[in-house]
Write a protein that holds these residues in place. Structure first.
Motif, PDB file in Angstrom:
ATOM      1  N   ALA A 289     -67.390 -42.103-137.459  1.00 46.98           N
ATOM      2  CA  ALA A 289     -67.878 -41.088-138.313  1.00 46.98           C
ATOM      3  C   ALA A 289     -66.916 -41.749-139.662  1.00 46.98           C
ATOM      4  N   ALA A 290     -65.781 -41.917-139.565  1.00 45.68           N
ATOM      5  CA  ALA A 290     -65.131 -42.420-140.715  1.00 45.68           C
ATOM      6  C   ALA A 290     -65.965 -43.424-141.321  1.00 45.68           C
ATOM      7  N   VAL A 291     -66.426 -44.598-140.582  1.00 46.88           N
ATOM      8  CA  VAL A 291     -66.848 -45.806-141.404  1.00 46.88           C
ATOM      9  C   VAL A 291     -68.450 -45.217-141.869  1.00 46.88           C
ATOM     10  N   ALA A 292     -68.901 -44.243-141.172  1.00 46.93           N
ATOM     11  CA  ALA A 292     -70.268 -43.703-141.806  1.00 46.93           C
ATOM     12  C   ALA A 292     -69.824 -42.880-143.074  1.00 46.93           C
ATOM     13  N   SER A 293     -68.878 -42.040-143.270  1.00 45.72           N
ATOM     14  CA  SER A 293     -68.260 -41.390-144.311  1.00 45.72           C
ATOM     15  C   SER A 293     -68.436 -42.147-145.586  1.00 45.72           C
ATOM     16  N   VAL A 294     -67.958 -43.390-145.174  1.00 43.85           N
ATOM     17  CA  VAL A 294     -67.659 -44.467-146.500  1.00 43.85           C
ATOM     18  C   VAL A 294     -69.081 -44.704-147.017  1.00 43.85           C
ATOM     19  N   SER A 295     -70.107 -44.800-146.143  1.00 36.96           N
ATOM     20  CA  SER A 295     -71.439 -44.877-147.043  1.00 36.96           C
ATOM     21  C   SER A 295     -71.821 -43.450-147.748  1.00 36.96           C
ATOM     22  N   LEU A 296     -71.218 -42.436-147.230  1.00 31.67           N
ATOM     23  CA  LEU A 296     -71.515 -41.196-147.961  1.00 31.67           C
ATOM     24  C   LEU A 296     -70.620 -41.251-149.483  1.00 31.67           C
ATOM     25  N   VAL A 297     -69.523 -41.488-149.173  1.00 30.60           N
ATOM     26  CA  VAL A 297     -68.841 -41.860-150.591  1.00 30.60           C
ATOM     27  C   VAL A 297     -69.418 -42.819-151.544  1.00 30.60           C
ATOM     28  N   VAL A 298     -70.206 -44.040-150.994  1.00 26.53           N
ATOM     29  CA  VAL A 298     -70.630 -44.984-151.755  1.00 26.53           C
ATOM     30  C   VAL A 298     -72.041 -44.415-152.661  1.00 26.53           C
ATOM     31  N   GLY A 299     -72.460 -43.337-151.601  1.00 29.63           N
ATOM     32  CA  GLY A 299     -73.652 -42.872-152.198  1.00 29.63           C
ATOM     33  C   GLY A 299     -73.371 -41.738-153.406  1.00 29.63           C
ATOM     34  N   GLY A 300     -72.313 -40.925-153.147  1.00 29.31           N
ATOM     35  CA  GLY A 300     -71.593 -40.254-154.294  1.00 29.31           C
ATOM     36  C   GLY A 300     -71.288 -40.950-155.534  1.00 29.31           C
ATOM     37  N   ILE A 301     -70.661 -42.364-155.296  1.00 33.24           N
ATOM     38  CA  ILE A 301     -70.496 -42.959-156.544  1.00 33.24           C
ATOM     39  C   ILE A 301     -71.765 -43.473-157.096  1.00 33.24           C
ATOM     40  N   GLY A 302     -72.810 -43.529-156.367  1.00 33.85           N
ATOM     41  CA  GLY A 302     -74.183 -44.059-156.902  1.00 33.85           C
ATOM     42  C   GLY A 302     -74.731 -42.778-157.869  1.00 33.85           C
ATOM     43  N   ILE A 303     -74.369 -41.215-157.302  1.00 40.82           N
ATOM     44  CA  ILE A 303     -74.675 -40.176-158.092  1.00 40.82           C
ATOM     45  C   ILE A 303     -73.995 -40.156-159.359  1.00 40.82           C
ATOM     46  N   MET A 304     -72.754 -40.496-159.281  1.00 42.49           N
ATOM     47  CA  MET A 304     -71.904 -40.555-160.599  1.00 42.49           C
ATOM     48  C   MET A 304     -72.365 -41.582-161.560  1.00 42.49           C
TER      49      MET A 304
END
Lengths: 410, 240
Positions: A289-304
């Protein structure tokens, strides 16, 4: 300006740059789908482990005759002093907190019914064994005390054996021959599934211990009433250590071991083994789940990133909005809601995608999956939170622009 | 009735450590219903004057009063409200939102004054008709000519019934023919009692006004009432 109004303005802005909005969302979509899929698979695996724990029985010790040393040479386990039925009874009688203490012996047998036959394991038990293992009877009854005492030729049949010999038909009252000895079936055991080691726990028949010893397995001449394993179930998990100590003391005393002699038996805490396994699988799930969350954070950076580009691109628009009366917080809200809308839509699409992935993988691979509803809600909320945290900086940048400068921006 | 009063107003900026006096002790009053043109070379302070008129900026010294309200020391929030309620802006580059209908562009200021969507559209439609673009309400800016876009922008400036319209080089991006049309519209609006402050560097555009403020080096060089040149209906040459 109302929130609904802001959402409409945000949606309009997102629609004007449709392709870019979609690509930005893709990061969140993949992130959310990855998290949910991982959690679903983890939860499924967890459930399976939990089921194994439940199938094993609660707070269980397995006591086996141990190896011992004779003048320095280590002998095979079980080669001399054996555990006896009386040891089991003594444990139940003398150790506080023991719910069940079940002596059992097992061996390989051939079971025949009509023209069907099946090679399986026979297990000699008393009713404590069913208690210790939380084993249920789905049809018929357990052994009666009288049958246990006298070693009646009665049998409880495991789910796999029942299936092989009788299919779906009712089996209570049927006769079978175990190693050519006729037995009458009194009950069908509930299914337990695969054990931790991977063997089929339902592939067995149970008979009273006395019957197994006297008619099927053959009694040991050296030690009367010898059994191969004693299963002990303890009232509470917190009592396990103390009970283990007491059993050790009791058995050493019963086997007349001197202080300098090694134990002639070994006690295995089964629950601990399973708990360790469960813990390992839990840690593994969290890691996934933690590894998967990293991709979510990367997605967030894309948003920013995209929001920052968007703010710069729309500097004149911001200037104009300020000139016609938008307050800084109106601008902040507008851009923040744009980011949140991006993330929430992305989150929702991610949920759908993960459902598809989960259904496809579980169909193709047969992996157990479990998709808790809270996880879906949590994932969408989490992606909205990402919208807020990664959208705030660009939105604040937009809100702080000087309207005069912004209007003049080329 | 005094609409706008500048009382010994200065505006200083610090640019790279040194102070620049964009406006230096300017005192001017503009009455309601006036059509004032502001001219001067770049750097003369006319833009700063304009920003102060439009509540986009506050003075460093002195008092600026708009419609009886002193803007000195006002925060961003109050200034935004003041702009929304009392000022209409018209820009050289129109500043219309792309891919947004003329109607929604005109209705934009009403969003920030909290008017409901339906009421906004009714109001915006009324103003669009007033500038002669009622039939173009659903067109996007890219589908309109320069003159039509500027009319949409004027409609947007009018939609909140402001006390003052500020036009910053409104004809700067238009050909002379279209410019005349726009100036004609301004004169028509002025004839209906709307006060207009127009910043330009073209003398013949300034001639449309009835008062000319000439800025130079942050001061008012001259302040003269002039004979208004009437811009006529499209198709006719401007006449003296």
């Amino acid at each position: 300006m109302s929130v609904l109004e802001s959402v409409l303005v945000a949606l309009t802005a997102l629609r004007t740059n449709l392709l870019r909005s979609m690509l930005t969302m893709l990061g969140i979509i993949i992130g959310v789908a990855a998290v949910i899929t991982m959690v679903a698979m983890g939860t499924g695996a967890q459930k399976e482990v939990d089921a194994q724990i439940a199938a094993l029985g609660t707070n269980l010790f397995m006591i086996m005759p141990g190896s011992f040393r004779d003048h320095g040479a280590r002998m095979a386990s079980g080669s001399r002093l054996k555990l006896t039925e009386d040891d089991a009874h003594a444990i139940k009688r003398e150790v506080a907190g023991v719910v069940a203490s079940a002596p059992t012996s097992r061996g390989a047998v051939q079971i025949v019914s009509g023209n069907m036959n099946w090679s399986t394991t026979v297990q000699g038990i008393d009713n404590d064994y069913l208690l210790a293992r939380n084993w249920e009877i789905v049809e018929g009854r357990v052994f009666e005390a009288r049958e246990i005492r006298s070693g009646t030729r009665a049998a409880l049949v495991g789910a796999t054996v029942a299936e092989e010999l009788f299919g779906e038909a009712s089996i209570v009252g049927q006769s079978v021959r175990i190693n050519n000895v006729p037995f009458q079936i009194v009950g069908r055991l509930g299914p337990k599934g695969q054990s931790m080691m991977g063997y089929d726990q339902d592939d067995l028949v149970m008979v009273p211990l006395e019957a197994a010893r006297g008619r099927l397995l053959g009694a040991s001449r050296a030690v009367a009433k010898a059994v191969s394993v004693i299963m002990v179930s303890v009232e509470q998990a917190s009592m396990m250590d103390e009970v283990e100590e007491q059993i050790t003391g009791l058995l050493r005393q019963r086997h007349r071991l001197r202080a300098d002699q090694e134990n002639t038996f070994s006690i295995r805490n089964m629950s601990e083994m399973v708990a360790t396994r469960a813990e390992a699988s839990r840690v593994f799930n969290m890691l996934l789940a933690a590894v998967a969350s990293v991709s979510l954070v990367v997605g967030g950076i894309g948003i920013m990133n995209i929001m920052l580009v968007s703010v710069t691109e729309r500097t004149r628009e911001i200037g104009l909005r300020r000139a016609v009366g938008a307050k800084p917080r109106d601008i902040l809200t507008q851009f923040l809601i744009e980011a949140i809308t991006l993330c929430t839509i992305g989150g929702a699409v991610g949920v759908l995608l993960s459902v598809v992935i989960i259904m496809v993988t579980s169909n193709l691979t047969g992996w157990p999956v479990e998709l808790p509803f809270q996880v879906i809600v949590l994932a969408v909320l989490f992606s909205a939170a990402i919208g807020v945290s990664f959208g705030y900086y660009p939105a604040r940048k937009a809100a702080r622009q000087d309207p005069i400068e912004a209007l003049r921006y080329e | 009735m005094t609409l706008l009063s500048f009382d010994h107003v200065s505006r200083r900026y610090s640019v790279g450590g040194s102070e620049v006096h964009a406006l230096d002790d300017v005192s001017v009053t503009i009455d309601a219903g006036e059509f004032v043109s502001v001219i001067g070379p770049s750097g003369s302070g006319k833009s700063t004057f304009m920003n102060l008129c439009g509540c986009l900026d506050t003075p460093s010294d002195g008092r600026v009063t708009i419609d009886g309200v002193d803007v000195a020391g006002m925060g961003e929030e109050r200034l935004s409200e003041l702009r929304n309620e009392r000022i209409g802006f018209v820009f050289q580059q129109f500043n219309l939102l792309a891919r947004t209908s003329a109607l929604d562009n005109v209705a934009l200021p009403l969003i920030y004054s909290g008017v409901k969507r339906k009421a906004r559209h009714i109001e915006a439609m009324r103003v669009l008709e007033r500038v002669g673009l009622g039939e173009w309400a659903n067109h996007h800016p890219s589908q309109l000519s320069g003159g039509q876009q500027q009319r949409v922008a004027i409609a947007r400036a009018l939609v909140n019934e402001p006390v003052l319209i500020l036009a910053d080089e409104p004809t700067g991006a238009l050909d002379s023919h279209t410019s005349a049309e726009i100036m004609c519209l301004f004169q028509e609006l002025n004839g209906q009692g709307i006060s207009i402050v127009l910043v330009t560097h073209e003398q013949d555009i300034a001639a449309a006004s009835s008062r000319k403020l000439n800025f130079r080096d942050g001061k008012v060089l001259s302040d003269e009432r002039i004979e208004q040149t009437l811009f006529l209906e499209p198709g006719l040459e401007a006449t003296a």
